[in-house]
Design a protein around this motif. Structure first.
Motif, mmCIF file in Angstrom:
data_model
loop_
_atom_site.group_PDB
_atom_site.id
_atom_site.type_symbol
_atom_site.label_atom_id
_atom_site.label_comp_id
_atom_site.label_asym_id
_atom_site.label_seq_id
_atom_site.Cartn_x
_atom_site.Cartn_y
_atom_site.Cartn_z
ATOM 1 N N TYR A 123 14.083 22.984 22.723
ATOM 2 C CA TYR A 123 14.907 22.542 21.593
ATOM 3 C C TYR A 123 14.852 21.029 21.419
ATOM 4 O O TYR A 123 14.876 20.527 20.300
ATOM 5 C CB TYR A 123 16.357 22.979 21.815
ATOM 6 C CG TYR A 123 17.323 22.427 20.786
ATOM 7 C CD1 TYR A 123 17.343 22.935 19.486
ATOM 8 C CD2 TYR A 123 18.200 21.402 21.114
ATOM 9 C CE1 TYR A 123 18.215 22.417 18.544
ATOM 10 C CE2 TYR A 123 19.081 20.892 20.174
ATOM 11 C CZ TYR A 123 19.085 21.396 18.890
ATOM 12 O OH TYR A 123 19.954 20.885 17.953
ATOM 13 N N GLY A 124 14.785 20.314 22.532
ATOM 14 C CA GLY A 124 14.914 18.866 22.463
ATOM 15 C C GLY A 124 13.630 18.142 22.803
ATOM 16 O O GLY A 124 13.291 17.982 23.968
ATOM 17 N N ASN A 125 12.884 17.699 21.825
ATOM 18 C CA ASN A 125 11.684 16.902 22.055
ATOM 19 C C ASN A 125 11.380 16.126 20.790
ATOM 20 O O ASN A 125 12.108 16.229 19.800
ATOM 21 C CB ASN A 125 10.506 17.789 22.478
ATOM 22 C CG ASN A 125 10.243 18.919 21.502
ATOM 23 O OD1 ASN A 125 9.841 18.663 20.365
ATOM 24 N ND2 ASN A 125 10.473 20.165 21.915
ATOM 25 N N ALA A 126 10.332 15.349 20.823
ATOM 26 C CA ALA A 126 10.001 14.506 19.674
ATOM 27 C C ALA A 126 9.378 15.284 18.524
ATOM 28 O O ALA A 126 9.177 14.733 17.442
ATOM 29 C CB ALA A 126 9.051 13.396 20.103
ATOM 30 N N GLY A 127 9.047 16.564 18.751
ATOM 31 C CA GLY A 127 8.508 17.396 17.685
ATOM 32 C C GLY A 127 7.044 17.162 17.379
ATOM 33 O O GLY A 127 6.545 17.665 16.375
ATOM 34 N N ILE A 128 6.340 16.454 18.247
ATOM 35 C CA ILE A 128 4.950 16.093 17.974
ATOM 36 C C ILE A 128 4.007 17.058 18.690
ATOM 37 O O ILE A 128 4.115 17.248 19.897
ATOM 38 C CB ILE A 128 4.652 14.652 18.412
ATOM 39 C CG1 ILE A 128 5.573 13.675 17.679
ATOM 40 C CG2 ILE A 128 3.196 14.296 18.146
ATOM 41 C CD1 ILE A 128 5.559 12.270 18.248
#
Length: 413
Positions: free
Chosen positions: A46-51
């Motif tokens: 759920y929690g990351n930079a989305g890259i």
């Protein structure tokens, strides 16, 4: 209640576990996906930079520069934090990390991971199309800002180094930075723009979309506790589900499976935090932006601007200590016009890491039917689908698309 039976149990419904379940399903296996939560993607994924970092040729290794090491040791780096009282617990792992980060061994890890990194976006694109969620993927690339000439020069050298692997980049001056991100404010030496990585505007939603695809195709998703895993004649059992084979894809909690079974795998965690905030007025952020010298990143998520921190070295289950968020927030406000927080409090997660920054993918040597798929370090989102494909090929006897040897658990003895 009648016992559920399948060919494979996959433990863990983060990006790695869901992707493994989908690929095993594609290979004709009947799969049950097991997680302690009712929804997929509610933990580390759920929690990351989305890259989707398909341009990351070289993994994040322990620094070799004595000045940087001294800065880390004194807790003065914006990229990391630790408590002196907890140092004895994670110091042995840090030593193994340091020893695995010599130039020769770091290059060995990079070349071992490169076949996975190369295919990371391609594998995501296939699953995103099949799941019917193209809106979650943006082809914007991302920016790394540098505030000193020294750090920019090092970044330019790194960019030139990766060009030999076909990874493009663009060096930006202040005018070019403003053209890409008009709402950024600061005194920058320059930036590096990486155009090829994909950006996921809601990583947790992507894991849930993949899990929904898995269920639509006949898979079963059940709530269960991996700590109840037992080996029995002909297979494995968790709570009320059983199968011939089981995959441990529990990220930082994978030790709950391998440790009771007698495996000594040096799994460490790097904790991190994020906080969503509104953008002030009409301000728009077009790309994820890493403020490299100040140790934080901001990304334009669906929920708001996500502020993410560097690494905290602490016990996985220790209470949250969002000191890095508190330190980064005024710096981020000076960079971009941020408004009020969207979240009531910062989110905390743990990245599962092995000292050589490579995952463990493959069969457990002493327990028939037990497979490992964890330790994806900072690239869980990036590598989930591609390692799921590799694992499924190994488990079904299909020729693997790349040599799985470097990811074997036997490398740790």
């Amino acid at each position: 209640m009648a016992e559920l039976k399948a060919d494979v149990l996959v433990l863990g419904a983060g990006m790695v576990g869901v992707s493994a379940a989908l690929h095993l399903q594609k290979q004709g296996r009947d799969v049950i996906l097991v997680d302690r939560n009712e929804d997929a993607g509610d933990e580390t994924s759920y929690g990351n930079a989305g890259i989707i970092e398909c341009a990351s040729v070289f993994p994040l290794m322990f620094p070799r520069d004595p000045k940087l090491i001294f800065q880390y040791a004194l807790n003065r780096s914006p990229n990391s934090l630790y408590r002196i009282s907890e140092l004895p617990e994670f110091l042995p792992w840090l030593l193994r990390y340091y020893l695995a980060s010599t130039p020769a061994r770091a290059m060995q890890s990079a070349m071992a991971e490169w076949p996975l990194i190369q295919r990371s976006l391609v594998e995501h694109e296939a699953l995103i199309s099949e799941a019917g969620v193209p809106e979650l993927l943006r082809r914007s690339g991302w920016l790394k800002l540098y505030r000193s000439q020294d750090s920019l020069a090092a970044a330019v050298r790194d960019a030139e180094r990766v060009k030999q692997y076909g990874v493009p980049s663009e060096i930006l001056d202040n005018k070019a930075i403003t053209a890409r991100e008009p709402n950024l404010t600061g005194d920058f030496a320059g930036a590096v723009y990486w155009p090829t990585p994909g950006f996921i505007a809601d990583p947790g939603a992507l894991a849930k979309a993949y899990a929904a695809l898995f269920v639509r195709k006949g898979g079963r998703f059940v709530v269960g506790d991996a700590r109840t895993l037992t080996q029995e004649s002909g297979g494995w059992r968790v709570n009320g589900a059983s199968a011939r084979e089981v995959v441990a894809a529990l990220g930082p909690w994978s030790d709950l499976v391998f440790r009771p079974l007698g495996y000594s795998i040096p799994l460490g965690v790097k904790r991190g935090y994020h906080l969503h905030l509104k953008a002030s007025g009409n301000a728009v952020l077009n790309h994820p932006v890493l403020d490299s010298d100040l140790g934080y990143l901001i990304a334009p998520m669906n929920r708001g601007i996500r502020l993410t921190t560097g690494v905290e070295f602490a016990h996985r289950d220790a209470p949250p200590r969002p000191i890095q968020v508190e330190r980064a927030l005024p710096r981020a406000r000076a960079l971009f016009p941020l408004g009020e927080p969207v979240d009531a409090q910062p989110w905390m997660g743990a990245r599962p890491c092995l000292p050589d920054m490579l995952p463990v993918i493959g069969k457990a040597p002493r327990h028939p039917g037990l497979w490992f798929d964890f330790g994806h370090q900072h690239h869980g989102l990036t590598l989930g689908p591609v390692t799921g494909r590799l694992l499924s090929e190994m488990m079904t006897g299909t020729t693997p698309f790349t040599d799985p040897g470097p990811y074997s658990v036997e490398r740790f003895g």
